[in-house]
Design a protein around this motif. Structure first.
Motif, mmCIF file in Angstrom:
data_model
loop_
_atom_site.group_PDB
_atom_site.id
_atom_site.type_symbol
_atom_site.label_atom_id
_atom_site.label_comp_id
_atom_site.label_asym_id
_atom_site.label_seq_id
_atom_site.Cartn_x
_atom_site.Cartn_y
_atom_site.Cartn_z
ATOM 1 N N ASP B 328 -77.602 -9.505 70.468
ATOM 2 C CA ASP B 328 -76.425 -9.035 70.300
ATOM 3 C C ASP B 328 -76.088 -7.617 70.290
ATOM 4 N N MET B 329 -77.046 -7.261 71.224
ATOM 5 C CA MET B 329 -76.741 -5.883 71.281
ATOM 6 C C MET B 329 -76.040 -5.431 72.602
ATOM 7 N N ILE B 330 -74.713 -4.500 72.593
ATOM 8 C CA ILE B 330 -73.793 -3.959 73.333
ATOM 9 C C ILE B 330 -74.351 -3.265 73.739
ATOM 10 N N ILE B 331 -74.203 -2.704 75.436
ATOM 11 C CA ILE B 331 -74.551 -1.199 75.914
ATOM 12 C C ILE B 331 -73.459 -0.925 76.840
ATOM 13 N N VAL B 332 -72.825 0.315 75.630
ATOM 14 C CA VAL B 332 -71.452 1.035 75.768
ATOM 15 C C VAL B 332 -71.826 2.385 76.210
ATOM 16 N N ARG B 333 -71.271 1.853 77.542
ATOM 17 C CA ARG B 333 -72.184 4.036 78.059
ATOM 18 C C ARG B 333 -73.150 3.858 78.238
ATOM 19 N N VAL B 359 -65.566 -3.803 69.249
ATOM 20 C CA VAL B 359 -64.411 -5.005 70.541
ATOM 21 C C VAL B 359 -64.486 -3.315 71.346
ATOM 22 N N VAL B 360 -64.950 -4.473 72.444
ATOM 23 C CA VAL B 360 -65.273 -2.902 73.818
ATOM 24 C C VAL B 360 -64.907 -3.555 74.994
ATOM 25 N N ASP B 361 -63.560 -2.542 75.593
ATOM 26 C CA ASP B 361 -63.239 -3.141 76.790
ATOM 27 C C ASP B 361 -63.324 -1.795 77.407
ATOM 28 N N ARG B 362 -62.848 -1.624 78.823
ATOM 29 C CA ARG B 362 -62.918 -1.112 79.877
ATOM 30 C C ARG B 362 -61.479 -1.063 80.493
ATOM 31 N N LYS B 366 -61.569 2.480 84.337
ATOM 32 C CA LYS B 366 -62.093 3.774 83.246
ATOM 33 C C LYS B 366 -62.675 3.797 82.099
ATOM 34 N N LEU B 367 -64.064 4.159 81.851
ATOM 35 C CA LEU B 367 -65.256 4.329 81.002
ATOM 36 C C LEU B 367 -64.972 3.284 79.478
ATOM 37 N N ASP B 368 -66.130 2.771 79.665
ATOM 38 C CA ASP B 368 -65.939 1.682 78.309
ATOM 39 C C ASP B 368 -65.796 2.388 76.716
ATOM 40 N N SER B 401 -72.521 10.207 65.142
ATOM 41 C CA SER B 401 -73.389 11.109 64.946
ATOM 42 C C SER B 401 -74.748 10.048 64.928
ATOM 43 N N VAL B 402 -74.444 8.606 64.863
ATOM 44 C CA VAL B 402 -75.975 7.830 64.908
ATOM 45 C C VAL B 402 -75.614 7.176 66.531
ATOM 46 N N LEU B 403 -74.778 7.229 66.910
ATOM 47 C CA LEU B 403 -74.806 6.410 68.631
ATOM 48 C C LEU B 403 -74.442 7.038 69.273
ATOM 49 N N GLY B 404 -73.945 8.761 69.046
ATOM 50 C CA GLY B 404 -73.514 9.189 69.933
ATOM 51 C C GLY B 404 -72.814 9.430 71.100
ATOM 52 N N ILE B 405 -71.844 8.026 70.496
ATOM 53 C CA ILE B 405 -70.392 8.045 71.231
ATOM 54 C C ILE B 405 -69.732 8.013 70.998
ATOM 55 N N PHE B 406 -68.555 8.307 71.363
ATOM 56 C CA PHE B 406 -66.971 8.567 70.749
ATOM 57 C C PHE B 406 -66.385 6.629 70.264
ATOM 58 N N VAL B 407 -66.870 7.198 69.252
ATOM 59 C CA VAL B 407 -65.718 5.323 68.388
ATOM 60 C C VAL B 407 -63.901 5.180 67.706
ATOM 61 N N LYS B 408 -64.006 5.007 68.024
ATOM 62 C CA LYS B 408 -61.764 4.273 67.740
ATOM 63 C C LYS B 408 -62.532 3.096 66.295
ATOM 64 N N VAL B 409 -61.230 4.326 65.145
ATOM 65 C CA VAL B 409 -61.633 3.299 64.195
ATOM 66 C C VAL B 409 -60.221 2.625 63.702
ATOM 67 N N LYS B 410 -59.918 1.645 63.933
ATOM 68 C CA LYS B 410 -58.842 0.863 63.225
ATOM 69 C C LYS B 410 -58.903 0.574 62.275
#
Lengths: 143, 433
Positions: B328-333, B359-362, B366-368, B401-410
């Motif tokens: 289930d784990m996804i690896i993002v960057r 939703v993960v996209d690349r 570009k980066l994930d 702050s939990v993941l350490g990566i930027f996410v876009k919230v929609k």
């Protein structure tokens, strides 16, 4: 006197505004004023209608997120400087406008302005003191 | 009540003897009965005689989901199909589905462990149970059914779906126990309100929720919504279906029925045993199954395990709630992201229900990018754009702050995120292909 406005959450997707309007049309709810505020991904549809309670119920039943907000509608002369004269009153009395929209009434020479204040009661006191005409519930059905 | 006091409360050293005898027996049985396993054991250089007790378990080879898929349909069975009483199939998103078979004795075992599970959750014989897990090839419905029958519960085999009918049955028959997936339980609350029913006044007192990972905040939400004791049940079709482990009413971990399903927790990289309390992948060996016994099956579920005796009196070890799945784990960057982490953040922010999707996209070159879709709830909606923007930003900041990566919230409209009446679809990965 305060009026209520219906606010509806809409994604920026084709046909959503149409769906809301046709839904209200089918239920014989008349939209008196309308504005859409939008961000990149979503919008908020704001409307003044003749039967807000029914409108919210109808929309919620169809799965829309909608709520009611107190607004104040005022009547001004439909001529240059009409809006400015009202805004001058707010500015002088330190009244903050969250947002506003306007529409022109068909048969009279008046323009109707819808305001959302952070403090509607204070705004109403100031408007009354300055003899600016506030539109009541009854008037909104008759416009 | 404790359904099988002897096995569930036995001291560890005595249990060790039983497990040792059962493991020896299982290994020699499999070696004789399943050519594929014989080959696997031979390749590892292990003969049945080398296994003298449960402590030798780490000499045995692992079994993976791929082993099952590659031997589709019956390759890992230790009995020919004619000796099999029942077959279940779990859908695979890629490749062959997973097929498992139960002998009549295996079905008895299943009934026994599911009865233990219901008792563990607080059910009593003669209680009425509404089973809203799907009946059919999925193990949830029938597994719960067999256990309820064994325990002497009054069964409503409602299966999943037809939510209005489920709610009418609940309202009219007044079952005390509900068994279904946690996401379906929350979904039913929405329907109930639409029907004008108050979920708080439901007849359900105990929920046995499983078949998908769910978090502590989701439990709080379910308990508050339905005024119910929400317990977690764990299982997987490869081992038996539901009934591998179950929370007692203290809700401090899931009691794993280790006289029949022997648990190990391993570090995914080193494949060595994790230290007590450390998280790792749960590995299970079936100690008494006959149709498709499995040695050291890698569940891909991330848990920790505690061997402390529980206040309920059971001596069985307890696994934590599932922290995530290795698949289930996804690896993002390069960062491991579990949907449960996002769920945790969302539930921590007042008013947001866990209806979300990652939703993960690349984009080329570009980066994930990780986008989190969140459904707007009535109570968080505002007529002001800036309030909604602030909410988006707050969610994004807390996830960051939990993941350490930027996410876009929609923010999206209610009920627009795909949710089946079974499992919620939490991840959409658009990077493939």
């Amino acid at each position: 006197m305060k009026l209520v406005q219906i606010s509806v959450f809409l994604e920026n997707k084709k046909g959503r505004l149409f769906e809301v309007c046709s839904l209200l049309g089918k239920e014989k709810i008349n939209i008196r004023a309308l504005s859409v505020a939008e961000s990149e991904e979503f919008g908020i549809l704001r409307m003044v209608v003749d039967n807000p309670a029914k409108a919210v119920a109808v929309l919620k039943k169809k799965g829309f997120v909608a709520n009611l907000t107190d607004i104040v509608a005022v009547e001004v002369e439909d001529n240059p400087g009409g809006l400015a004269s009202v805004l001058a009153v707010f500015s002088k009395n330190d009244i903050n406008v969250e947002y506003m929209y306007g529409f022109v009434e068909k048969f009279s020479q008046k323009a109707i302005l819808v305001f959302r204040f952070d403090d509607a009661d204070k705004a109403i006191r100031v408007l009354t003191r300055n003899k600016i005409s506030i539109i009541g519930k009854k008037d909104i059905g008759n416009l | 009540m404790i359904w099988n006091e002897k096995m569930e409360c036995m001291e560890a050293d005595q249990m060790n003897q039983i497990q040792s005898a059962r493991l020896k027996e299982t290994v020699s049985y499999i070696y004789k009965s399943c050519p594929l396993y014989k080959k696997k054991l031979d390749a590892q250089g292990v003969a049945p005689g080398d296994i003298r007790g449960i402590e030798d378990i780490s000499r045995l080879p692992f079994t993976s989901k791929d082993d099952l898929r590659d031997s589709y349909p019956f390759g890992l069975f230790s009995q020919p199909p004619k000796e099999i009483a029942e077959i279940h199939v779990s859908s695979g998103t890629t490749g062959n589905p997973t097929v498992v078979g139960y002998t009549k004795d295996d079905i008895r075992l299943w009934s026994e462990v599911m009865a233990r599970a219901f008792a563990c959750a607080g059910a009593m014989p003669k209680d009425m149970i509404q089973i809203a897990y799907g009946y059919g090839l999925f193990t949830g419905g029938l597994g719960a059914h067999y256990g309820a029958l064994e325990m002497g519960l009054t069964i409503i085999p409602a299966s999943s779906g037809q939510t209005k009918r489920q709610l009418k049955i609940m309202h009219d028959f007044k079952p005390r126990i509900l068994a279904c997936t946690p996401s379906y339980c929350l979904y039913m609350a929405e329907e109930a309100r639409e029907m004008g029913l108050d979920p708080k006044k439901s007849s359900w007192e105990i929920g046995v929720f499983g078949a998908e990972p769910w978090s502590e905040p989701m439990r709080k939400e379910i308990e508050a919504t339905w005024n119910i004791l929400a317990t977690d049940i764990y299982g997987l079709s490869e081992i038996i279906g539901p009934g591998v482990a179950q929370e007692c009413t203290f809700k401090k971990g899931l009691h794993i029925f280790w006289d029949v399903f022997y648990p190990e927790v391993i570090n995914q990289r080193t494949l060595k045993h994790a230290k007590d309390g450390e998280t790792g992948e749960l590995v299970i060996t079936t100690l008494t199954k006959r149709g498709i016994p499995l040695l050291r099956y890698r569940t891909r579920d991330i848990v920790s395990i505690s061997y402390e005796r529980c206040r309920c009196g059971r001596s069985t070890p307890r696994i934590s709630k599932i922290q995530g799945r290795t698949d289930d784990m996804i690896i993002v960057r390069g960062i491991n992201v579990f949907p449960s982490q996002i769920e945790h953040v969302l539930l921590g922010i007042e008013g947001t229900k866990p209806h979300y999707q990652l939703v993960v996209d690349r984009k080329a070159g570009k980066l994930d990018e990780l986008e989190v879709l969140v459904e707007v709830e009535q109570k968080i909606f505002s007529d002001e754009i800036k309030q909604l923007r602030m909410l988006e930003e707050k969610i994004a900041r807390e996830i960051e702050s939990v993941l350490g990566i930027f996410v876009k919230v929609k923010l999206v409209e209610p009920k627009t995120i795909e949710r089946s009446e079974g499992k919620a679809k939490r991840v959409v990965d658009k990077r493939a292909g």
